[in-house]
Design an enzyme around this catalytic site. Sequence first.
Site, PDB file in Angstrom:
ATOM      1  N   GLY A  18       0.802  -1.228   0.000  1.00 26.77           N
ATOM      2  CA  GLY A  18       0.000   0.000   0.000  1.00 26.77           C
ATOM      3  C   GLY A  18       0.831   1.273   0.000  1.00 26.77           C
ATOM      4  CG  ASP A  38       2.421  -4.068   7.542  1.00 25.90           C
ATOM      5  OD1 ASP A  38       1.527  -4.784   8.041  1.00 25.90           O
ATOM      6  OD2 ASP A  38       2.202  -3.243   6.645  1.00 25.90           O
ATOM      7  CG  ASP A  62      -0.127  -5.825  16.978  1.00 28.50           C
ATOM      8  OD1 ASP A  62      -0.524  -4.654  16.776  1.00 28.50           O
ATOM      9  OD2 ASP A  62      -0.846  -6.707  17.490  1.00 28.50           O
ATOM     10  CG  ASN A  89       1.199   4.332   6.127  1.00 24.63           C
ATOM     11  OD1 ASN A  89       0.521   5.067   5.410  1.00 24.63           O
ATOM     12  ND2 ASN A  89       1.266   3.010   5.920  1.00 24.63           N
ATOM     13  CE1 TYR A 157      -8.952   5.336   8.098  1.00 28.81           C
ATOM     14  CE2 TYR A 157     -10.271   7.005   7.002  1.00 28.81           C
ATOM     15  CZ  TYR A 157      -9.077   6.340   7.155  1.00 28.81           C
ATOM     16  OH  TYR A 157      -7.992   6.678   6.368  1.00 28.81           O
ATOM     17  N   PRO A 187      -4.127  12.577   3.383  1.00 28.96           N
ATOM     18  CG  PRO A 187      -3.056  10.524   3.157  1.00 28.96           C
ATOM     19  CD  PRO A 187      -3.719  11.402   4.174  1.00 28.96           C
ATOM     20  CB  SER A 194      -6.405  -1.772   0.690  1.00 31.03           C
ATOM     21  OG  SER A 194      -6.184  -0.423   0.989  1.00 31.03           O
TER      22      SER A 194
HETATM   23  N1  LIG Z   1      -5.938   4.964   0.464  1.00 30.87           N
HETATM   24  C1  LIG Z   1      -6.648   6.043   0.816  1.00 30.87           C
HETATM   25  O1  LIG Z   1      -7.581   6.474   0.120  1.00 30.87           O
HETATM   26  C2  LIG Z   1      -6.309   6.800   2.076  1.00 30.87           C
HETATM   27  C3  LIG Z   1      -6.840   8.094   2.245  1.00 30.87           C
HETATM   28  C4  LIG Z   1      -6.518   8.812   3.402  1.00 30.87           C
HETATM   29  C5  LIG Z   1      -5.696   8.238   4.354  1.00 30.87           C
HETATM   30  N2  LIG Z   1      -5.210   6.980   4.166  1.00 30.87           N
HETATM   31  C6  LIG Z   1      -4.339   6.435   5.208  1.00 30.87           C
HETATM   32  O2  LIG Z   1      -3.085   6.116   4.621  1.00 30.87           O
HETATM   33  C7  LIG Z   1      -2.531   4.963   5.280  1.00 30.87           C
HETATM   34  C8  LIG Z   1      -2.229   3.882   4.266  1.00 30.87           C
HETATM   35  O3  LIG Z   1      -3.350   3.663   3.430  1.00 30.87           O
HETATM   36  P1  LIG Z   1      -3.478   2.330   2.539  1.00 30.87           P
HETATM   37  O4  LIG Z   1      -4.527   2.602   1.533  1.00 30.87           O
HETATM   38  O5  LIG Z   1      -2.131   1.860   2.120  1.00 30.87           O
HETATM   39  O6  LIG Z   1      -4.079   1.363   3.693  1.00 30.87           O
HETATM   40  P2  LIG Z   1      -4.009  -0.236   3.906  1.00 30.87           P
HETATM   41  O7  LIG Z   1      -5.175  -0.619   4.735  1.00 30.87           O
HETATM   42  O8  LIG Z   1      -3.839  -0.890   2.563  1.00 30.87           O
HETATM   43  O9  LIG Z   1      -2.646  -0.431   4.694  1.00 30.87           O
HETATM   44  C9  LIG Z   1      -2.536  -0.337   6.082  1.00 30.87           C
HETATM   45  C10 LIG Z   1      -1.329  -1.131   6.525  1.00 30.87           C
HETATM   46  O10 LIG Z   1      -1.275  -1.092   7.953  1.00 30.87           O
HETATM   47  C11 LIG Z   1      -0.948  -2.390   8.417  1.00 30.87           C
HETATM   48  N3  LIG Z   1      -1.452  -2.591   9.783  1.00 30.87           N
HETATM   49  C12 LIG Z   1      -2.753  -2.642  10.193  1.00 30.87           C
HETATM   50  N4  LIG Z   1      -2.822  -2.886  11.511  1.00 30.87           N
HETATM   51  C13 LIG Z   1      -1.534  -2.970  11.958  1.00 30.87           C
HETATM   52  C14 LIG Z   1      -0.951  -3.213  13.230  1.00 30.87           C
HETATM   53  N5  LIG Z   1      -1.693  -3.425  14.334  1.00 30.87           N
HETATM   54  N6  LIG Z   1       0.400  -3.223  13.324  1.00 30.87           N
HETATM   55  C15 LIG Z   1       1.174  -3.022  12.224  1.00 30.87           C
HETATM   56  N7  LIG Z   1       0.680  -2.795  10.995  1.00 30.87           N
HETATM   57  C16 LIG Z   1      -0.669  -2.776  10.867  1.00 30.87           C
HETATM   58  C17 LIG Z   1      -1.620  -3.340   7.432  1.00 30.87           C
HETATM   59  O11 LIG Z   1      -1.055  -4.640   7.488  1.00 30.87           O
HETATM   60  C18 LIG Z   1      -1.384  -2.616   6.115  1.00 30.87           C
HETATM   61  O12 LIG Z   1      -0.180  -3.011   5.484  1.00 30.87           O
HETATM   62  C19 LIG Z   1      -3.552   4.570   6.354  1.00 30.87           C
HETATM   63  O13 LIG Z   1      -3.213   5.219   7.560  1.00 30.87           O
HETATM   64  C20 LIG Z   1      -4.847   5.143   5.811  1.00 30.87           C
HETATM   65  O14 LIG Z   1      -5.785   5.373   6.833  1.00 30.87           O
HETATM   66  C21 LIG Z   1      -5.492   6.252   3.058  1.00 30.87           C
END
Ligand SMILES: NC(=O)c1ccc[n+]([C@@H]2O[C@H](COP(=O)([O-])OP(=O)(O)OC[C@H]3O[C@@H](n4cnc5c(N)ncnc54)[C@H](O)[C@@H]3O)[C@@H](O)[C@H]2O)c1
Length: 253
Positions: A18, A38, A62, A89, A157, A187, A194
């Site tokens: 991601g 991660d 974690d 992140n 969220y 963002p 995802s």
């Molecule tokens: N994609 C979007 O549209 C968007 C928009 C605004 C903000 N965000 C934020 O950007 C960040 C990344 O987004 P993404 O789309 O790649 O999300 P994602 O859900 O694909 O990735 C999140 C990652 O966090 C890891 N994770 C979850 N729980 C964990 C834990 N307890 N310990 C360690 N790792 C853990 C997951 O394994 C995953 O790799 C997130 O914080 C999300 O909220 C995303």
Amino acid sequence: MGSRLENRTAIVTGAAQGIGAVYARALAAEGASITIADRLDGAAVAHEIREGGGRAQAVETDITDPHSVEAMVGSTLEAFGRVDILVNNAAIFGNLRATPFEQIDLDEWDLVMRVNVRGAFQCATAAVPVMRESGYGRIINISSGTIFKGTPFFLHYLSSKGAIWAMTRGLAREVGGDGITVNTIAPGYTASESVLNDETTWNLVRERMNSSRAIARDQLPEDLTGSVVFLASDDSAFITGQCIVVDGGSAVN
Ligand SMILES: NC(=O)c1ccc[n+]([C@@H]2O[C@H](COP(=O)([O-])OP(=O)(O)OC[C@H]3O[C@@H](n4cnc5c(N)ncnc54)[C@H](O)[C@@H]3O)[C@@H](O)[C@H]2O)c1
């Protein structure tokens, strides 16, 4: 390869895939050594960075488990000798489905808060003593543009990402005297792995999101890397407690 982050070390949580993986690659491309922290296996991303001439390791973490978070910082120190940059992140995001607020399951609410809010707090708490020792630190918390728009059906969220923004302001004041800055990136809806995996939602909201932007196109993970590198670098030394909304001008007041 640039050199803006030469001799710096960054921990990027949630970087096995991601947007986190894109942050990790971008920071490595500027010379930073990277710990990919991660729950998922980040070995492939670390391997790719090393193949490209960078320095990286994957540490299964974690962020809600204090021992795991201590080990994340400890193994970064062991491998690279410093912790200069923390990108908070990791989050519960990709698996969440739109749910009217009255129907949000309490366990899911607690999980989102535990990971997104407490997890970021725990990572900062573990990293700050090391940053204090060197008199240098950059904490970059990942919030979301949704908090400025009041996006419906993700109240847990949204609340968690609002807390991240509030935490940024308060923490910035507590650690400013130690040479540590704390900032947020918010963002917009980004075509991460995802997001693209949930084809139904993507097809449903993509056009609406794009037309809400001053720059009316898809937002890509790469749109976020300039801000993360800037906030991680010396260029942002006098900027703290701030939020950069990176969303193509969707959430404008
Ligand atoms: N994609 C979007 O549209 C968007 C928009 C605004 C903000 N965000 C934020 O950007 C960040 C990344 O987004 P993404 O789309 O790649 O999300 P994602 O859900 O694909 O990735 C999140 C990652 O966090 C890891 N994770 C979850 N729980 C964990 C834990 N307890 N310990 C360690 N790792 C853990 C997951 O394994 C995953 O790799 C997130 O914080 C999300 O909220 C995303």
